[in-house]
Design a protein around this motif. Structure first.
Motif, PDB file in Angstrom:
ATOM      1  N   LEU A  53       0.943  -1.300  -0.012  1.00 32.20           N
ATOM      2  CA  LEU A  53      -0.075   0.320   0.021  1.00 32.20           C
ATOM      3  C   LEU A  53       1.126   1.348   0.054  1.00 32.20           C
ATOM      4  O   LEU A  53       0.641   2.247  -0.884  1.00 32.20           O
ATOM      5  CB  LEU A  53      -0.879   0.189   1.227  1.00 32.20           C
ATOM      6  N   ARG A  54       1.953   1.246   0.714  1.00 26.93           N
ATOM      7  CA  ARG A  54       2.738   2.285   0.832  1.00 26.93           C
ATOM      8  C   ARG A  54       3.580   2.649  -0.469  1.00 26.93           C
ATOM      9  O   ARG A  54       3.780   3.573  -0.860  1.00 26.93           O
ATOM     10  CB  ARG A  54       3.881   2.072   1.960  1.00 26.93           C
ATOM     11  N   ALA A  55       4.040   1.392  -1.043  1.00 26.86           N
ATOM     12  CA  ALA A  55       4.772   1.394  -2.427  1.00 26.86           C
ATOM     13  C   ALA A  55       3.777   2.095  -3.356  1.00 26.86           C
ATOM     14  O   ALA A  55       4.349   2.694  -4.396  1.00 26.86           O
ATOM     15  CB  ALA A  55       5.277   0.358  -2.552  1.00 26.86           C
ATOM     16  N   GLU A  56       2.722   1.834  -3.329  1.00 20.04           N
ATOM     17  CA  GLU A  56       1.597   2.253  -4.304  1.00 20.04           C
ATOM     18  C   GLU A  56       1.611   3.632  -4.079  1.00 20.04           C
ATOM     19  O   GLU A  56       1.455   4.542  -5.166  1.00 20.04           O
ATOM     20  CB  GLU A  56       0.342   1.757  -4.303  1.00 20.04           C
ATOM     21  N   GLY A  57       1.398   4.298  -2.855  1.00 25.86           N
ATOM     22  CA  GLY A  57       1.415   5.601  -2.712  1.00 25.86           C
ATOM     23  C   GLY A  57       2.686   6.473  -3.063  1.00 25.86           C
ATOM     24  O   GLY A  57       2.747   7.528  -3.412  1.00 25.86           O
ATOM     25  N   VAL A  58       3.886   5.808  -2.866  1.00 23.96           N
ATOM     26  CA  VAL A  58       4.975   6.275  -3.416  1.00 23.96           C
ATOM     27  C   VAL A  58       4.810   6.540  -4.733  1.00 23.96           C
ATOM     28  O   VAL A  58       5.421   7.446  -5.375  1.00 23.96           O
ATOM     29  CB  VAL A  58       6.289   5.506  -3.015  1.00 23.96           C
ATOM     30  N   ALA A  59       4.685   5.414  -5.469  1.00 21.42           N
ATOM     31  CA  ALA A  59       4.411   5.467  -7.172  1.00 21.42           C
ATOM     32  C   ALA A  59       3.492   6.609  -7.514  1.00 21.42           C
ATOM     33  O   ALA A  59       3.640   7.207  -8.424  1.00 21.42           O
ATOM     34  CB  ALA A  59       4.089   4.020  -7.763  1.00 21.42           C
ATOM     35  N   LEU A  60       2.454   6.749  -7.042  1.00 17.79           N
ATOM     36  CA  LEU A  60       1.392   8.007  -7.485  1.00 17.79           C
ATOM     37  C   LEU A  60       2.153   9.231  -7.046  1.00 17.79           C
ATOM     38  O   LEU A  60       1.975  10.156  -7.748  1.00 17.79           O
ATOM     39  CB  LEU A  60       0.223   7.592  -6.505  1.00 17.79           C
TER      40      LEU A  60
END
Length: 563
Positions: A492-499
């Motif tokens: 979930l955090r990795a997805e936030g970083v990508a966004l």
């Protein structure tokens, strides 16, 4: 009237009034047509001119879509509009003499026939190599159609307004860009690129039929080709082709990364230097280097090149910016309607306010409008939408249509003053500068945007620290959109970083485009000041001379006083 057109040229020309005779061999006579026939010539001229330029405008505007349809890389796709410009820019070197020697009839049949075949070939080819060849042939045919449309438009105007026809005829080709942007989304939705090719073929067939029904008046034929003309063309054409390849592909393969860019540039310099050397030493040159390197002509060509480069703010800059903020072709319809209307208005104003004594004035005004429009655009943000660009882009579109006519008339007036033999030289250089200037502008805009995007990305990334509470909050907000589908906290955090990374990249691109718009505004403003000074310098000199004369006592008065 057409009743005398069957006569031999020597007999036919005797039936013409002085103002009805052509300016030079290869150009049609301009008899006094009745108004219904003039309207027919005007409609045919518009049709032919748009047919010749619409295909390349559609390819350039939808290059990514065509890339996907052909299954090719971005570099391979970039060659498609480049090969069109390669062949188009070189053809005017021989087209004018071809008309002079072989006549308008053969000229018309060859180039409209070839273009119809090119349009039909698009329906039969479905691979990259064939499409590349077809686009190259389309460039040659397009050059002939641009000239043909221009000649038809001239017939629509009486002698007193023929210069207006010249300006309108030269400006028609620029309408193809907004028109293609308006019609392409619908055609692509109907049947992909095949839908556009069918539309283009139908358009070309209608133009062909119109030209067959409504013929141009006769023209004088002379034997004008010389063996050295083909030597010059053999050197000049590949030289220009290599230069267009460098300008069109340099920013995509990157200037310092592809060795062939350097070799192509060297080859272009060698070939063009050799071509100009041959011409410089000819008794009857195809390209009169001595005339072209005069101070007045160099200033004119500099202004044309500068304007074509800064106009990339619209063709590459504004469209690229709107793509970056996530807008698709369907959302740009309103903007391109405004641009098309502004171009029509600019052409009309240029034609109907023409003043042969003040031809530099509209060029200076055009540069000033581009400077103001680009400066307005330099304040764009990620929230900017097409409606906020209507005013600035209308100003730039108006300027793009306004400058072409006066620039052409400056060159033609020099030709008429200093010898009609220089017409080919001027037409060749005007065409090359229009084409090369457009590519150079795109290269400049694209290169500056890439460089500034990297700079802003580094600056923005340097300010993002994981321990910053605002960054933590932003990551939580971005990843929250996926909290119902992703339960792993790390993912979930990795997805936030990508966004967040995508948002940073988008913001960096927006800031880069703002920088590009500012640079273009500065260049256009400097160009406006330069052309304005050039326009006013003769007046300043005349006033200074008048004051000096007023201060100098008349010789007869002094003599009388002494006596």
């Amino acid at each position: 009237m057409a009743r005398n057109w069957h006569l031999p040229w020597e007999e036919y020309v005797e039936t013409l009034k002085p103002h009805e005779r052509p300016m030079m061999p290869g150009s049609p006579a301009t008899p006094d047509h009745p108004w219904p026939r003039r309207l027919q010539y005007a409609a045919t001229g518009v049709l032919v001119a748009l047919v010749g330029s619409l295909g390349n405008a559609a390819v350039t505007a939808n290059i990514q879509n065509l890339q996907g349809a052909l299954g090719i890389t971005a570099t391979e796709a970039a060659w498609l509009p480049v090969v069109f410009v390669m062949t188009n820019a070189c053809m005017n070197l021989i087209l004018v003499k071809f008309r002079m020697q072989y006549g308008l009839r053969l000229f018309t049949q060859i180039f409209l026939g070839v273009f119809v075949l090119v349009c039909a070939a698009h329906l039969l080819v479905d691979n990259y190599e064939s499409t590349l060849l077809v686009r190259a042939v389309a460039g040659m045919a397009g050059a002939g159609l641009s000239s043909l449309g221009f000649l038809y438009i001239i017939q629509a105007f009486p002698a007193a307004h023929r210069l207006k026809g010249l300006i309108i005829g030269i400006g028609l080709a620029s309408f193809a860009v907004p028109i293609s942007r308006l019609v392409m989304p619908t055609l692509l939705d109907l049947d992909g690129w095949r839908g556009f090719y069918i539309f283009e073929l139908g358009f070309a067939l209608v133009a062909w039929a119109a030209v067959q029904v409504l013929k141009l008046p006769p023209s004088e034929r002379l034997k004008v080709f010389d063996r050295l003309d083909f030597v010059t063309f053999a050197l000049f054409a590949p030289g220009v082709a290599l230069l267009t390849a460098v300008l069109g592909l340099g920013r995509i393969v990157w200037w310092t990364e592809a060795a062939w860019i350097g070799w192509a540039l060297v080859g272009s310099i060698v070939l063009l230097t050799a071509a100009l050397t041959v011409e410089h030493n000819r008794t009857n040159p195809l390209i009169n280097t001595r005339w072209l390197t005069g101070a007045d002509m160099l200033r004119l060509f500099g202004a044309i090149l500068l304007i074509r480069m800064v106009l990339s703010e619209q063709t590459s800059g504004a469209v690229g910016f709107l793509t970056v903020v996530g807008l698709g072709p369907d959302q740009l319809h309103g903007l391109f309607v405004v641009i098309l209307l502004a171009m029509i208005a600019g052409t009309a104003v240029s034609a109907f306010t023409l003043n042969m004594e003040k031809l530099n004035k509209p060029i200076a005004i055009a540069l000033g409008l581009i400077a103001v429009g680009a400066f307005i655009d330099s304040h764009a943000t990620v929230l900017t939408r097409p409606a906020q660009l209507y005013l600035s882009q209308a100003m730039i579109a108006f300027a793009s249509a306004m400058f072409i006519g006066p620039a052409l008339m400056i060159g033609i007036s020099r030709v008429l003053q200093q010898g009609k033999q220089n017409l080919i030289s001027f037409i060749v250089m005007f065409s090359v500068l229009q084409n090369v200037g457009g590519l150079a502008g795109g290269a400049l805009t694209g290169t500056l945007q890439i460089v500034r995007e990297k700079y802003h990305s580094n600056q923005l990334a340097a300010d993002i620290v994981a321990s910053d509470p605002q960054v933590t909050q932003r990551l939580a907000q971005l990843s929250g959109a996926y909290s119902h589908t992703i339960t792993d906290p790390a993912l979930l955090r990795a997805e936030g970083v990508a966004l967040l990374s995508r948002q940073v990249t988008q913001q960096a691109n927006v800031l880069a485009y703002d920088d590009v718009f500012r640079i273009i505004a500065v260049l256009a403003a400097l160009g406006c000041a330069w052309v304005t000074v050039t326009h006013l310098r003769p007046r300043w000199r005349a006033r200074a001379e008048a004051r000096r004369t007023a201060r100098t006592p008349d010789a007869s008065v002094v003599s009388a006083a002494v006596d």
